[in-house]
Scaffold this motif. Structure first.
Motif, short mmCIF file in Angstrom:
data_model
loop_
_atom_site.label_atom_id
_atom_site.label_comp_id
_atom_site.label_asym_id
_atom_site.label_seq_id
_atom_site.Cartn_x
_atom_site.Cartn_y
_atom_site.Cartn_z
N GLN A 1 16.96 8.07 70.64
CA GLN A 1 18.09 7.97 69.72
C GLN A 1 17.82 6.91 68.66
O GLN A 1 17.75 5.72 68.98
N LYS A 2 17.71 7.33 67.42
CA LYS A 2 17.61 6.41 66.30
C LYS A 2 19.02 5.97 65.89
O LYS A 2 20.01 6.63 66.22
N ALA A 3 19.07 4.86 65.14
CA ALA A 3 20.35 4.30 64.75
C ALA A 3 21.19 5.32 63.97
O ALA A 3 20.70 5.99 63.07
N LYS A 4 22.45 5.44 64.36
CA LYS A 4 23.43 6.32 63.72
C LYS A 4 23.02 7.79 63.75
O LYS A 4 23.44 8.59 62.91
N LYS A 5 22.17 8.16 64.72
CA LYS A 5 21.76 9.55 64.92
C LYS A 5 22.10 9.97 66.34
O LYS A 5 22.28 9.13 67.22
N PRO A 6 22.17 11.28 66.61
CA PRO A 6 22.42 11.72 67.98
C PRO A 6 21.15 11.63 68.82
O PRO A 6 20.05 11.59 68.28
N PRO A 7 21.29 11.62 70.14
CA PRO A 7 20.10 11.66 71.00
C PRO A 7 19.32 12.95 70.80
O PRO A 7 19.91 14.02 70.61
N GLU A 8 17.99 12.84 70.86
CA GLU A 8 17.11 14.01 70.74
C GLU A 8 16.27 14.14 72.01
O GLU A 8 15.65 13.16 72.45
N LEU A 9 16.23 15.32 72.57
CA LEU A 9 15.51 15.55 73.81
C LEU A 9 14.01 15.42 73.60
O LEU A 9 13.45 15.99 72.66
N MET A 10 13.37 14.67 74.51
CA MET A 10 11.91 14.53 74.48
C MET A 10 11.26 15.33 75.61
O MET A 10 10.37 16.13 75.38
N PHE A 11 11.70 15.06 76.83
CA PHE A 11 11.08 15.69 78.01
C PHE A 11 12.16 16.02 79.05
O PHE A 11 13.18 15.35 79.13
N VAL A 12 11.84 17.05 79.85
CA VAL A 12 12.67 17.40 80.99
C VAL A 12 11.76 17.58 82.19
O VAL A 12 10.75 18.28 82.12
N TYR A 13 12.12 16.94 83.29
CA TYR A 13 11.46 17.17 84.58
C TYR A 13 12.48 17.83 85.49
O TYR A 13 13.54 17.28 85.73
#
Lengths: 113, 112
Positions: B37-49
């Motif tokens: 999550q960058k400042a003032k941005k929504p979370p972005e998915l990187m990985f799923v286990y």
């Protein structure tokens, strides 16, 4: 591609002034729609999950509703401690792979005393 | 115990360093996630286990590599990062692939 659009981007209300936040979504198949609250520098805090159109969930001053194209988060008689960024997220059915959440950009809510 | 614990809370690293972020949950969840999550941005998915299977967001560069030593732990190994990788890194877990995700408080990473 899954898309989530939240409006407004920012909202300033007086204490006690009720309002609604909107989340419009486009997904190939909706597994679930989620509402989270996030305070600055903290992780998102879960509020609600909605799975099918017509579903409603309620918790204290918050009520979430879902249609086939959008969700609303209604805030009744808000208090200053309700100030936060409210995030909407969707989880879609994939081709057997594991999916996380796709988030909207959030609504930054400020409740003034 | 309904917590996802992330360590460290803050990390400053140089572009030539190697470091790791750690995430732990004891709720018996079978799916764990890393978000950026960058400042003032929504979370972005990187990985799923999930169920010992890794799924990767193809836009994530190879300088990030996840590791899942067991079903309760999820690490994110960092190598040769760039200043633009500075962000809040969030770990989350869920019972399975559908349903409520519990988020940790995040690791604030600064790359200098």
């Amino acid at each position: 591609e899954d898309q989530v659009t939240q409006s407004p981007e920012a909202l300033r209300l007086q204490e006690g002034e009720s309002s609604s936040l909107n989340c419009s979504y486009t997904v190939s198949g909706l597994r679930g729609l989620f509402w989270y609250r996030q305070d600055p520098g903290k992780g998102p805090e879960f509020l609600f999950t909605l799975y099918s159109a017509g579903e409603e969930k309620e918790k204290e001053r918050l009520k979430a509703t879902l249609t086939k194209k959008e969700s609303f988060l209604h805030i009744t008689a808000p208090k200053p401690e309700d100030s936060a960024t409210y995030l909407c997220a969707v989880q879609a059915y994939s081709g057997g792979g594991a999916d996380g959440l796709t988030f909207g950009k959030g609504t930054h809510l400020i409740i003034q005393p | 115990d309904t917590e996802v614990t992330q360590t460290p809370k803050h990390l400053v690293m140089g572009m030539t360093n190697k470091k790791s972020l750690k995430c732990e949950q004891h709720m018996g969840h079978r799916a764990m996630y890393w978000y950026k999550q960058k400042a003032k941005k929504p979370p972005e998915l990187m990985f799923v286990y999930s169920y010992e299977k890794l799924s990767i967001n193809e836009s994530v560069p190879s300088r990030f590599s996840p590791e899942c030593p067991n079903s309760s732990l999820l690490n994110l190994h960092l190598h040769a990062l760039q200043p633009e990788d500075s962000a809040l890194y969030l770990c989350a877990s869920s019972q399975d692939l559908v349903g409520r995700a519990f988020f940790g408080q995040g690791t604030r990473l600064t790359v200098v």
